[in-house]
Design a protein around this motif. Structure first.
Motif, PDB file in Angstrom:
ATOM      1  N   GLU A 142      75.221  48.355  57.310  1.00 29.13           N
ATOM      2  CA  GLU A 142      74.759  47.154  56.608  1.00 29.13           C
ATOM      3  C   GLU A 142      73.240  47.154  56.481  1.00 29.13           C
ATOM      4  O   GLU A 142      72.681  46.782  55.442  1.00 29.13           O
ATOM      5  N   THR A 143      72.569  47.571  57.551  1.00 31.17           N
ATOM      6  CA  THR A 143      71.105  47.599  57.513  1.00 31.17           C
ATOM      7  C   THR A 143      70.601  48.670  56.556  1.00 31.17           C
ATOM      8  O   THR A 143      69.635  48.455  55.811  1.00 31.17           O
ATOM      9  N   LEU A 144      71.260  49.840  56.544  1.00 31.64           N
ATOM     10  CA  LEU A 144      70.863  50.904  55.620  1.00 31.64           C
ATOM     11  C   LEU A 144      71.044  50.474  54.172  1.00 31.64           C
ATOM     12  O   LEU A 144      70.288  50.899  53.288  1.00 31.64           O
ATOM     13  N   ARG A 145      72.044  49.614  53.936  1.00 32.08           N
ATOM     14  CA  ARG A 145      72.241  49.104  52.574  1.00 32.08           C
ATOM     15  C   ARG A 145      71.028  48.311  52.104  1.00 32.08           C
ATOM     16  O   ARG A 145      70.759  48.211  50.900  1.00 32.08           O
ATOM     17  N   HIS A 146      70.308  47.726  53.061  1.00 31.72           N
ATOM     18  CA  HIS A 146      69.090  46.988  52.731  1.00 31.72           C
ATOM     19  C   HIS A 146      67.847  47.886  52.833  1.00 31.72           C
ATOM     20  O   HIS A 146      66.723  47.392  52.880  1.00 31.72           O
ATOM     21  N   ARG A 147      68.090  49.214  52.905  1.00 29.43           N
ATOM     22  CA  ARG A 147      67.001  50.194  52.968  1.00 29.43           C
ATOM     23  C   ARG A 147      66.118  49.952  54.190  1.00 29.43           C
ATOM     24  O   ARG A 147      64.881  49.938  54.101  1.00 29.43           O
ATOM     25  N   ALA A 148      66.779  49.758  55.322  1.00 33.79           N
ATOM     26  CA  ALA A 148      66.062  49.539  56.570  1.00 33.79           C
ATOM     27  C   ALA A 148      66.768  50.306  57.677  1.00 33.79           C
ATOM     28  O   ALA A 148      67.878  50.831  57.497  1.00 33.79           O
ATOM     29  N   VAL A 149      66.101  50.418  58.821  1.00 31.64           N
ATOM     30  CA  VAL A 149      66.694  51.050  59.997  1.00 31.64           C
ATOM     31  C   VAL A 149      66.609  50.070  61.153  1.00 31.64           C
ATOM     32  O   VAL A 149      65.795  49.145  61.153  1.00 31.64           O
ATOM     33  N   ASP A 150      67.478  50.282  62.159  1.00 27.55           N
ATOM     34  CA  ASP A 150      67.496  49.347  63.275  1.00 27.55           C
ATOM     35  C   ASP A 150      67.972  50.048  64.536  1.00 27.55           C
ATOM     36  O   ASP A 150      68.244  51.258  64.543  1.00 27.55           O
ATOM     37  N   ILE A 151      68.091  49.259  65.621  1.00 32.91           N
ATOM     38  CA  ILE A 151      68.460  49.846  66.909  1.00 32.91           C
ATOM     39  C   ILE A 151      69.918  50.283  66.933  1.00 32.91           C
ATOM     40  O   ILE A 151      70.283  51.169  67.707  1.00 32.91           O
ATOM     41  N   ASP A 152      70.780  49.677  66.117  1.00 29.35           N
ATOM     42  CA  ASP A 152      72.164  50.146  66.041  1.00 29.35           C
ATOM     43  C   ASP A 152      72.193  51.596  65.563  1.00 29.35           C
ATOM     44  O   ASP A 152      72.935  52.432  66.100  1.00 29.35           O
ATOM     45  N   LEU A 153      71.380  51.897  64.557  1.00 22.60           N
ATOM     46  CA  LEU A 153      71.306  53.269  64.058  1.00 22.60           C
ATOM     47  C   LEU A 153      70.754  54.200  65.134  1.00 22.60           C
ATOM     48  O   LEU A 153      71.224  55.341  65.291  1.00 22.60           O
ATOM     49  N   LEU A 154      69.775  53.719  65.894  1.00 20.88           N
ATOM     50  CA  LEU A 154      69.232  54.518  66.993  1.00 20.88           C
ATOM     51  C   LEU A 154      70.321  54.933  67.971  1.00 20.88           C
ATOM     52  O   LEU A 154      70.420  56.092  68.384  1.00 20.88           O
ATOM     53  N   MET A 155      71.159  53.976  68.364  1.00 20.59           N
ATOM     54  CA  MET A 155      72.203  54.260  69.344  1.00 20.59           C
ATOM     55  C   MET A 155      73.246  55.239  68.796  1.00 20.59           C
ATOM     56  O   MET A 155      73.699  56.146  69.504  1.00 20.59           O
ATOM     57  N   ILE A 156      73.619  55.052  67.532  1.00 26.02           N
ATOM     58  CA  ILE A 156      74.606  55.946  66.934  1.00 26.02           C
ATOM     59  C   ILE A 156      74.043  57.364  66.847  1.00 26.02           C
ATOM     60  O   ILE A 156      74.724  58.354  67.185  1.00 26.02           O
TER      61      ILE A 156
END
Length: 725
Positions: A142-156
């Protein structure tokens, strides 16, 4: 010159579907998108709590257009708050996923110990990865859809990286603790919200309305103002109203925080959601269901929970650049050792460990867990914070200004003296005390000032026939005048007389002013009654009033000093002597007396210049401008006052002055909790990153340290639910 149209600012709070991850980067992106909509002034979005709060100009944009903008921004609107059953069901599903992740992680580990076929190990670890990363992956996408990165992506990415270097157990462990802390985070936030949402359950679905002498069960939405309903002992009162028959005591703790039941008799106001205790009551409805005190409280708390605290806003905005920095650090941790000749596998393992250790999960959850718990704790005590920002502001207060009447004093002003001036009666139609009171009550009948109300009430108590008055005029904070039986009658204080009658030849003026001074020396508030007739302008008498200090006011001031408040001020339109007597009784530092409403605003502005952070405490009716001017506006008696709910930052629903130290104390405790949480979160990051760079630690230890700090700050924030004075 064209006069600008007033801005029609409104606020709407919308429910959106919550997302499984813990990041709010997507929320920040949606906030920015909504902020670009014409007419929008302020936006707060939280996917963790499932809410969007928008302040907007209703003359430019409609709520329907805002709903469309929210949907276009990628959020799924929900027409109503998720019910308790649904919320619990979602939490059980999350907990089940955590259990399956643990099962897969342990299964893969045991399979390795037993030297089972590789397929068994990979099936077990695969299950752990699927169930442990399900919600985090959803949030990252969902965050990538907004062209952003977050801590969820970090963990994955960290978990997949562990898998690629042949450390599936470490990756599974990371996802297990990640999903476990996610679930605990949702539980912590959900518990804070449920503490307030339980207010909805205080509203009965129907009322026993009297129709043709019989009791008829009617849904509360169909009950109209003026209907009379019956409440038996032990029942919850369904709607706001006034008692018309019966006597009882009512437990108002759920709404106002009052610990002692309040006696109710004919004429007394009651509130929906409170509990009738001892006697049967017949109550006339004064507000429809959607306007009741409990409904307004619920609405205001929903808005409060969706308004982020300044610390949370800052953290949300820093999340994406911080995450990008962690990715850059991770890439450098791989590239630099390899350029220096190191092998890929250990460099990559160390980089994944560094990524986990540096992730800001605990930082992200440290603020909402504490602030939402503080708002819920206040709601239980009859204290309504209208947003997380005001919880933090309460921690910074250095000076407090109090209105006098209705705030430090009971506000139940009584007329104590009605005195006819000697010699006035001969020329004034056999003037006596009853005649003087009738004239004063006629002039003051249309005034909302507490002294005027006391005069009219005294005339009613004596069953006097009050004549009609015409041409009513009021001078705010000074007095009133009107024409009664052809004569102009003035009722006002010393300032009124000097302003409006100073140039006139007023018979008995010096004597009247001397008597005012005598009465004020006794601690009473006094006014002159002056009549203009064909025979001239004459002081025909004077009235004196008294008020009583609220129980616990002196102790409350002492508690404020114990909390570190530097300066306490009283602001009043009353005379200096009366104000000084009250101030000395309760321990006030400074008195500003004989102030007009606009002068109260000027005084508060001066206090803000001197002390920077100033709280103003008033009754929410005539103190609205001063409440709005102060750093923190605290209104008394929100259970029955519309203005209090609209104007103030904090509302004391129970009209209880002793709750003021609670407000500041809770703010200070919340600030300490935030400081501890942030120290834990950043301390864990600094300690682990430093150790990794200097000596190196295994990935499982970094996982435990990272997720353990996240769980710890969540639980520490929940402690505020139990805060007491």
């Amino acid at each position: 010159m064209t006069t600008a149209e007033p801005v029609q600012r409104s606020t709407c709070t919308l429910s959106i579907e919550r997302r499984g991850g813990r990041s709010e980067s997507g929320a920040v992106s949606l906030e920015r998108r909504l902020a670009d909509v014409a007419g929008v002034h302020d936006v707060d979005v939280s996917f963790q709590t499932g809410s969007v709060r928008i302040s907007y100009d209703e003359s430019v944009v409609s709520e329907d257009e805002l709903r469309r903008a929210v949907r276009d921004g990628g959020a799924t609107l929900e027409e109503e708050e998720p019910d308790e059953a649904r919320t619990r069901s979602e939490l059980r599903v999350e907990a089940a996923f955590v259990g399956l992740t643990l099962l897969g992680m342990v299964g893969g580990l045991v399979a390795g110990w037993l030297d089972a076929p590789a397929s068994v190990r990979w099936v077990a670890y695969g299950g752990a990865y699927v169930f442990g990363g399900w919600y985090g992956l959803q949030g990252a996408v969902e965050t990538l859809r907004h062209r952003a990165v977050d801590i969820d992506l970090l963990m994955i990415v960290a978990a997949v990286g562990a898998l690629l270097i042949g450390a599936p157990f470490e990756g599974a462990m990371l996802l297990f603790l990640f999903s476990l802390s996610n679930t605990l985070q949702h539980y912590a936030i959900g518990r804070s919200r449920r503490a307030i949402r339980s207010l909805v359950e205080m509203r009965p679905e129907s009322a026993r309305v009297l129709r043709d002498g019989e009791e008829v069960a009617v849904p509360i939405d169909q009950v109209e103002v003026g209907d009379v309903f019956v409440v038996r002992p032990g029942d919850r009162i369904p709607l706001d109203g006034a008692v018309v028959d019966g006597e009882s005591t009512v437990d108002q703790a759920s709404l106002t925080g009052e610990s002692v039941p309040v006696a109710k008799a004919p004429g007394d106001e009651v509130f929906g959601g409170t509990i009738n205790e001892s006697g049967s009551l017949e109550i006339e409805v004064t507000r429809e269901a959607h306007e009741s005190a409990i409904t307004r409280l619920i609405h205001m708390v929903e808005e409060a929970q969706s308004e982020k605290a300044p610390t949370q806003r800052l953290i949300d905005r820093l999340e994406q650049p911080y995450v990008l920095g962690v990715f850059a650090l991770t890439a450098a941790a791989v590239a630099v050792p390899m350029l220096l000749g190191a092998e890929f596998s250990p460099a990559f393992y160390r980089a994944m460990t560094l990524m986990v250790a540096a992730s800001p999960c605990a930082v992200i959850i440290s603020t909402p867990a504490a602030v939402l718990s503080a708002i819920a704790s206040g709601g239980r005590q009859g204290v309504l914070f209208k947003g997380g920002e005001h919880v933090e502001t309460a921690a910074e207060i250095d000076a407090v200004a109090f209105d006098k009447t209705g705030t430090l004093t009971e506000g139940d002003t009584r007329l104590t003296d009605v005195i006819v001036r000697d010699g006035a009666g001969a020329a004034s139609d056999s003037l006596d005390e009853d005649r003087l009171l009738r004239l004063a009550a006629a002039v003051q009948a249309r005034s909302e000032h507490h002294l005027a109300e006391a005069t009219v009430e005294a005339a009613d108590d004596q069953a006097l026939d009050v004549p009609e008055a015409v041409g009513f005029q009021a001078a705010a904070g000074k007095g009133v005048r009107a024409t009664v039986a052809g004569d102009v009658v003035h009722v006002g204080n010393r300032s009124y007389v000097e302003t409006f009658l100073g140039d006139a030849d007023v018979d008995g003026l010096d004597e009247g002013l001397d008597r005012l001074a005598d009465l004020e020396a006794e601690g009473k508030t006094a006014v002159l009654v002056v009549r203009e007739s064909d025979d001239g302008t004459t002081v025909i008498g004077w009235l004196a009033f008294t008020d009583t200090v609220r129980p616990g006011a002196a102790e409350m001031i002492a508690e404020l000093r114990d909390l570190g408040v530097e300066h306490v001020v009283m602001l009043t339109g009353d005379n200096e002597r009366v104000a000084r007597r009250i101030a000395d009784e309760v321990g006030i530092d400074e008195v500003q007396a004989e102030l007009l409403p606009e002068e109260k605003v000027d005084t508060v502005e001066g206090l803000v210049d001197r002390y920077e952070n100033v709280a103003m405490v008033g009754d929410g009716v005539n103190d609205a401008p001063a409440l709005a001017t102060a750093t923190l506006g605290v209104a008394m008696g929100g259970a029955g006052t519309d203005v209090a709910l609209e104007t103030a930052d904090v509302v004391l629903m129970g009209d209880d002055i002793t709750k003021v130290p609670y407000v500041l104390g809770l703010g200070r405790r919340t600030r300490r909790t935030l400081s501890v949480n942030l120290a834990i979160a950043f301390g864990a990051i600094v300690l682990m990153v430093g150790t990794i760079l200097l000596r190196g630690i295994p990935l499982p230890l970094a996982v435990v340290g990272h997720e353990g700090s996240t769980v710890l700050v969540s639980l520490n924030g929940l402690r505020l639910l139990g805060y007491r004075d």
